[in-house]
Design an enzyme around this catalytic site. Sequence first.
Site, PDB file in Angstrom:
ATOM      1  N   HIS A   1      -2.546   6.941  -1.167  1.00  0.00           N
ATOM      2  CA  HIS A   1      -3.555   7.617  -0.324  1.00  0.00           C
ATOM      3  C   HIS A   1      -3.002   8.337   0.903  1.00  0.00           C
ATOM      4  O   HIS A   1      -3.743   8.621   1.844  1.00  0.00           O
ATOM      5  CB  HIS A   1      -4.632   6.617   0.136  1.00  0.00           C
ATOM      6  CG  HIS A   1      -5.256   5.855  -0.993  1.00  0.00           C
ATOM      7  ND1 HIS A   1      -6.063   4.760  -0.818  1.00  0.00           N
ATOM      8  CD2 HIS A   1      -5.189   6.039  -2.333  1.00  0.00           C
ATOM      9  CE1 HIS A   1      -6.459   4.287  -1.989  1.00  0.00           C
ATOM     10  NE2 HIS A   1      -5.933   5.051  -2.932  1.00  0.00           N
TER      11      HIS A   1
ATOM     12  N   HIS B   1       0.851  -1.195   0.000  1.00  0.00           N
ATOM     13  CA  HIS B   1       0.000   0.000   0.000  1.00  0.00           C
ATOM     14  C   HIS B   1       0.887   1.244   0.000  1.00  0.00           C
ATOM     15  O   HIS B   1       1.331   1.712   1.040  1.00  0.00           O
ATOM     16  CB  HIS B   1      -0.916  -0.018   1.215  1.00  0.00           C
ATOM     17  CG  HIS B   1      -2.052   0.968   1.134  1.00  0.00           C
ATOM     18  ND1 HIS B   1      -2.067   2.032   0.250  1.00  0.00           N
ATOM     19  CD2 HIS B   1      -3.232   1.043   1.817  1.00  0.00           C
ATOM     20  CE1 HIS B   1      -3.202   2.720   0.410  1.00  0.00           C
ATOM     21  NE2 HIS B   1      -3.916   2.133   1.342  1.00  0.00           N
TER      22      HIS B   1
ATOM     23  N   TYR C   1      -0.624   7.208   3.097  1.00  0.00           N
ATOM     24  CA  TYR C   1      -0.148   6.376   4.209  1.00  0.00           C
ATOM     25  C   TYR C   1       1.380   6.291   4.178  1.00  0.00           C
ATOM     26  O   TYR C   1       2.024   6.969   3.379  1.00  0.00           O
ATOM     27  CB  TYR C   1      -0.846   5.007   4.172  1.00  0.00           C
ATOM     28  CG  TYR C   1      -2.340   5.165   4.390  1.00  0.00           C
ATOM     29  CD1 TYR C   1      -2.826   5.629   5.619  1.00  0.00           C
ATOM     30  CD2 TYR C   1      -3.258   4.933   3.372  1.00  0.00           C
ATOM     31  CE1 TYR C   1      -4.189   5.819   5.828  1.00  0.00           C
ATOM     32  CE2 TYR C   1      -4.627   5.130   3.572  1.00  0.00           C
ATOM     33  CZ  TYR C   1      -5.076   5.568   4.806  1.00  0.00           C
ATOM     34  OH  TYR C   1      -6.418   5.780   5.009  1.00  0.00           O
TER      35      TYR C   1
HETATM   36  C1  LIG Z   1     -14.927   1.239   2.600  1.00  0.00           C
HETATM   37  C2  LIG Z   1     -13.658   1.461   1.812  1.00  0.00           C
HETATM   38  C3  LIG Z   1     -12.449   1.059   2.340  1.00  0.00           C
HETATM   39  C4  LIG Z   1     -11.252   1.224   1.610  1.00  0.00           C
HETATM   40  N1  LIG Z   1     -10.072   0.754   2.126  1.00  0.00           N
HETATM   41  C5  LIG Z   1      -8.956   0.769   1.365  1.00  0.00           C
HETATM   42  C6  LIG Z   1      -7.767   0.093   1.789  1.00  0.00           C
HETATM   43  O1  LIG Z   1      -7.705  -0.571   2.841  1.00  0.00           O
HETATM   44  N2  LIG Z   1      -6.683   0.161   0.973  1.00  0.00           N
HETATM   45  C7  LIG Z   1      -6.705   0.863  -0.195  1.00  0.00           C
HETATM   46  O2  LIG Z   1      -5.694   0.920  -0.896  1.00  0.00           O
HETATM   47  N3  LIG Z   1      -7.825   1.485  -0.630  1.00  0.00           N
HETATM   48  C8  LIG Z   1      -8.953   1.427   0.094  1.00  0.00           C
HETATM   49  N4  LIG Z   1     -10.108   1.983  -0.389  1.00  0.00           N
HETATM   50  C9  LIG Z   1     -10.138   2.538  -1.760  1.00  0.00           C
HETATM   51  C10 LIG Z   1     -10.614   1.456  -2.748  1.00  0.00           C
HETATM   52  O3  LIG Z   1      -9.659   0.432  -2.890  1.00  0.00           O
HETATM   53  C11 LIG Z   1     -10.893   2.033  -4.146  1.00  0.00           C
HETATM   54  O4  LIG Z   1      -9.713   2.545  -4.671  1.00  0.00           O
HETATM   55  C12 LIG Z   1     -11.950   3.124  -4.107  1.00  0.00           C
HETATM   56  O5  LIG Z   1     -13.089   2.713  -3.373  1.00  0.00           O
HETATM   57  C13 LIG Z   1     -12.397   3.477  -5.532  1.00  0.00           C
HETATM   58  O6  LIG Z   1     -12.980   2.370  -6.162  1.00  0.00           O
HETATM   59  P1  LIG Z   1     -14.593   2.264  -6.333  1.00  0.00           P
HETATM   60  O7  LIG Z   1     -15.008   3.574  -6.903  1.00  0.00           O
HETATM   61  O8  LIG Z   1     -14.778   1.118  -7.277  1.00  0.00           O
HETATM   62  O9  LIG Z   1     -15.183   2.035  -4.982  1.00  0.00           O
HETATM   63  C14 LIG Z   1     -11.294   1.849   0.335  1.00  0.00           C
HETATM   64  C15 LIG Z   1     -12.524   2.267  -0.176  1.00  0.00           C
HETATM   65  C16 LIG Z   1     -13.704   2.066   0.525  1.00  0.00           C
HETATM   66  C17 LIG Z   1     -15.018   2.483  -0.089  1.00  0.00           C
END
Ligand SMILES: Cc1cc2nc3c(=O)[nH]c(=O)nc-3n(C[C@H](O)[C@H](O)[C@H](O)COP(=O)(O)O)c2cc1C
Length: 364
Positions: free
Chosen positions: A172, A169, A174
């Site tokens: 974002h 990761h 981190y």
């Molecule tokens: C509830 C939730 C938790 C997420 N947790 C992570 C995470 O642990 N690691 C990460 O890289 N991105 C995380 N994301 C981002 C998602 O991996 C993804 O990039 C983002 O939701 C956009 O995709 P989508 O529009 O298809 O939901 C999270 C997103 C959501 C909605």
Amino acid sequence: MNSELLFTPFQAGPLSLANRIVMAPMTRAHSPEGVAGPDVAAYYRRRAEGGVGLIVTEGTAINHPSAVSHPSIPNIHGEAALEGWANVVQEVHAAGGKIIPQLWHVGMARSIGDLPNADALPIGPSGLSLAGEPVTEPMTKQQIDGIVAAFARAAADAKRIGFDGIELHGAHGYLIDQFFWEKTNQRSDEYGGDLEARTTFAVEIIDACRRAVGPDFPIILRFSQWKSGDYGAKLARTPDELTRFLTPLSNAGVDIFHCSTRRFWLPEFEGSELNLAGWTKRITGKPVITVGSVGLNSEFTGGAAEHHDEDNLDRLLQRLEKSEFDLVAVGRALISDPAWPAKVQSGHKEEIIPFTPAALQTLS
Ligand SMILES: Cc1cc2nc3c(=O)[nH]c(=O)nc-3n(C[C@H](O)[C@H](O)[C@H](O)COP(=O)(O)O)c2cc1C
């Protein structure tokens, strides 16, 4: 457009996938004491049964006391947690899926006093919060070495318990991304400096993970321009800058880049339609994963006039057809409907359960 392309197999080195659909990593915080239980295993198995080619798990805590900031985020260290993950892997494999864990340290995106380990202080390259405020001391060389080793250990354990690869990761805002970003990395040693120098920490982690897992175990790196709390942030403002950023990471042995954007259809730089994944593929020649609002309707995608489609799959398929990217990560659409891939493939799109924020409340 015919969705067939999404369901063509994909091969990169030892990783062979039945189709192009990846479950995006999503933190669910349903693993009390850091252990993923049978409910988590069933949750991931349902997505494999629903036709997801590759699952990237929610972020998992590497072995460091301040790695995450919630007691129910799963660990990827310790006997109980690793046993829990071995069971998840078994369930997903039994359903014909592939699964890799996302390895995570949140760095300064943790507040003092957060659980687990309320006494553990946040760590980061310069001890600065994402807003640029001083909070703790900059990481020492010894701390850096310890974190690099913890990532490598997690990678080795992931391989040992049967995962199909690992994802780092680096997105974002981190820890790894805090080293990439000039706002949080003000170091004057070898870990700081220009954008290329700021990849040094990640390069050391990739190197150490590669040594731990050998040449034939896939390493994915997730990165993003945006940071939590700053959607407009940019690591690279031009294709040249992106090249300087990606080259050392690619050379260190990343197999697949996971290019995190919030809307897959937005061009990354002026003068080209290519999105971040498209540019990354062009620059590195490596396979790439795109992501961002796939299968979501305009309510969740900003609602710009030209994007009032209920279904953005056509736009996705047009780009996939041009090989702009290789794999497509789907997040929220898979939270609401584990069978999203199967329904797209069979043409029963009217049966898809649309995403609503309420779906985040349960692990169904
Ligand atoms: C509830 C939730 C938790 C997420 N947790 C992570 C995470 O642990 N690691 C990460 O890289 N991105 C995380 N994301 C981002 C998602 O991996 C993804 O990039 C983002 O939701 C956009 O995709 P989508 O529009 O298809 O939901 C999270 C997103 C959501 C909605």
